[in-house]
Design a protein around this motif. Structure first.
Motif, PDB file in Angstrom:
ATOM      1  N   LEU A 174      45.031  40.982  48.129  1.00 28.88           N
ATOM      2  CA  LEU A 174      43.888  41.853  47.852  1.00 28.88           C
ATOM      3  C   LEU A 174      44.355  43.273  48.081  1.00 28.88           C
ATOM      4  O   LEU A 174      44.623  43.675  49.209  1.00 28.88           O
ATOM      5  CB  LEU A 174      42.704  41.500  48.756  1.00 28.88           C
TER       6      LEU A 174
ATOM      7  N   ARG B 154      34.943  50.050  50.953  1.00 30.80           N
ATOM      8  CA  ARG B 154      34.086  48.903  51.271  1.00 30.80           C
ATOM      9  C   ARG B 154      34.275  48.360  52.681  1.00 30.80           C
ATOM     10  O   ARG B 154      33.339  47.847  53.282  1.00 30.80           O
ATOM     11  CB  ARG B 154      34.348  47.758  50.295  1.00 30.80           C
TER      12      ARG B 154
ATOM     13  N   VAL C 145      39.056  40.906  34.999  1.00 33.11           N
ATOM     14  CA  VAL C 145      38.076  41.400  35.968  1.00 33.11           C
ATOM     15  C   VAL C 145      37.191  40.231  36.343  1.00 33.11           C
ATOM     16  O   VAL C 145      36.720  39.486  35.472  1.00 33.11           O
ATOM     17  CB  VAL C 145      37.221  42.553  35.377  1.00 33.11           C
TER      18      VAL C 145
ATOM     19  N   GLU D 162      42.823  49.080  46.000  1.00 30.98           N
ATOM     20  CA  GLU D 162      41.738  49.482  45.104  1.00 30.98           C
ATOM     21  C   GLU D 162      40.519  48.578  45.288  1.00 30.98           C
ATOM     22  O   GLU D 162      39.385  49.023  45.145  1.00 30.98           O
ATOM     23  CB  GLU D 162      42.195  49.459  43.646  1.00 30.98           C
ATOM     24  N   ALA D 163      40.736  47.319  45.601  1.00 27.18           N
ATOM     25  CA  ALA D 163      39.629  46.374  45.773  1.00 27.18           C
ATOM     26  C   ALA D 163      38.858  46.608  47.067  1.00 27.18           C
ATOM     27  O   ALA D 163      37.655  46.341  47.130  1.00 27.18           O
ATOM     28  CB  ALA D 163      40.148  44.941  45.734  1.00 27.18           C
TER      29      ALA D 163
ATOM     30  N   THR E 224      47.002  47.079  43.155  1.00 24.75           N
ATOM     31  CA  THR E 224      46.184  46.116  42.431  1.00 24.75           C
ATOM     32  C   THR E 224      46.245  44.759  43.119  1.00 24.75           C
ATOM     33  O   THR E 224      47.251  44.387  43.696  1.00 24.75           O
ATOM     34  CB  THR E 224      46.705  45.978  40.981  1.00 24.75           C
ATOM     35  N   SER E 225      45.172  44.014  43.006  1.00 29.20           N
ATOM     36  CA  SER E 225      45.117  42.657  43.544  1.00 29.20           C
ATOM     37  C   SER E 225      45.783  41.699  42.566  1.00 29.20           C
ATOM     38  O   SER E 225      45.826  41.950  41.361  1.00 29.20           O
ATOM     39  CB  SER E 225      43.665  42.241  43.748  1.00 29.20           C
TER      40      SER E 225
ATOM     41  N   TRP F 233      31.523  41.714  44.789  1.00 29.05           N
ATOM     42  CA  TRP F 233      31.763  42.811  43.860  1.00 29.05           C
ATOM     43  C   TRP F 233      32.869  42.405  42.906  1.00 29.05           C
ATOM     44  O   TRP F 233      33.532  41.398  43.106  1.00 29.05           O
ATOM     45  CB  TRP F 233      32.087  44.109  44.606  1.00 29.05           C
ATOM     46  N   SER F 234      33.050  43.185  41.850  1.00 25.01           N
ATOM     47  CA  SER F 234      34.070  42.871  40.846  1.00 25.01           C
ATOM     48  C   SER F 234      35.355  43.642  41.116  1.00 25.01           C
ATOM     49  O   SER F 234      35.303  44.803  41.543  1.00 25.01           O
ATOM     50  CB  SER F 234      33.560  43.212  39.451  1.00 25.01           C
ATOM     51  N   ILE F 235      36.481  42.981  40.840  1.00 19.25           N
ATOM     52  CA  ILE F 235      37.790  43.616  41.011  1.00 19.25           C
ATOM     53  C   ILE F 235      38.657  43.340  39.789  1.00 19.25           C
ATOM     54  O   ILE F 235      38.405  42.403  39.039  1.00 19.25           O
ATOM     55  CB  ILE F 235      38.529  43.104  42.277  1.00 19.25           C
ATOM     56  N   GLU F 236      39.682  44.162  39.615  1.00 15.67           N
ATOM     57  CA  GLU F 236      40.735  43.868  38.656  1.00 15.67           C
ATOM     58  C   GLU F 236      41.746  42.970  39.353  1.00 15.67           C
ATOM     59  O   GLU F 236      42.074  43.180  40.516  1.00 15.67           O
ATOM     60  CB  GLU F 236      41.424  45.154  38.198  1.00 15.67           C
TER      61      GLU F 236
END
Length: 165
Positions: free
Chosen positions: A133, A141, A105, A136-137, A45-46, A115-118
């Motif tokens: 970062l 991509r 988010v 998952e982010a 996770t970021s 784009w959106s990230i958690e």
């Protein structure tokens, strides 16, 4: 007749933008133009360095308010943020310390890609980067070149000049 040896072929890589091991990331929804982030595929996770994290309720929904110092070694530049709280998540740091962190988010932007990230909120005062970062982010991509930095360009941080009297 000599036997033909098969030639080694390199797998064809998908055409994705390449980022370095550290990049400048913008947070359009937070009004932050640039935070220096370490791209960390070891972290799922970021996370971002957040101070004064306070949960509150708005229209029956859980929210969180917090502050961000987006510039490294600059405790004066502060951005006040409010975001809807997604959940609290147990995160184990690289030192093995587990903590329960708030998750929000939000949109981020690298190059011209948004784009959106958690994003988990935590104190990173003792760390070298205000943000990590996580994998998952970036999954699906980007390709990451660990020998490169700031492929999106370097940001010039404007230091305020002291006023003369």
């Amino acid at each position: 007749m000599p036997v033909k040896q098969p030639q080694a072929t390199q797998p064809k890589l998908p055409s994705k933008p390449i980022i370095g091991w550290r990049e400048w990331i913008a947070f359009p929804e937070f009004g932050i133009k640039a935070v220096k982030a370490k791209i960390d595929t070891g972290a799922r996770t970021s996370c971002i360095h957040a101070l004064h994290v306070k949960p509150f309720s708005r229209d029956g929904q859980d929210w969180v308010k917090f502050q961000v110092h987006p510039l490294q070694r600059d405790a004066k530049t502060t951005v006040d943020i409010e975001a809807e709280l997604v959940e609290y998540r147990r995160v184990v740091s690289s030192t093995g310390h587990a903590s329960l962190r708030p998750v929000v988010v939000t949109a981020i932007k690298i190059f011209d890609i948004q784009w959106s990230i958690e994003l988990t909120l935590t104190s990173r005062d003792e760390m070298g980067f205000r943000m990590l970062l996580g994998r998952e982010a970036v999954r699906g991509r980007f390709l990451i070149d660990p020998s490169k930095s700031f492929l999106g360009g370097r940001r010039k941080v404007k230091k305020k000049k002291p006023r003369r009297k």
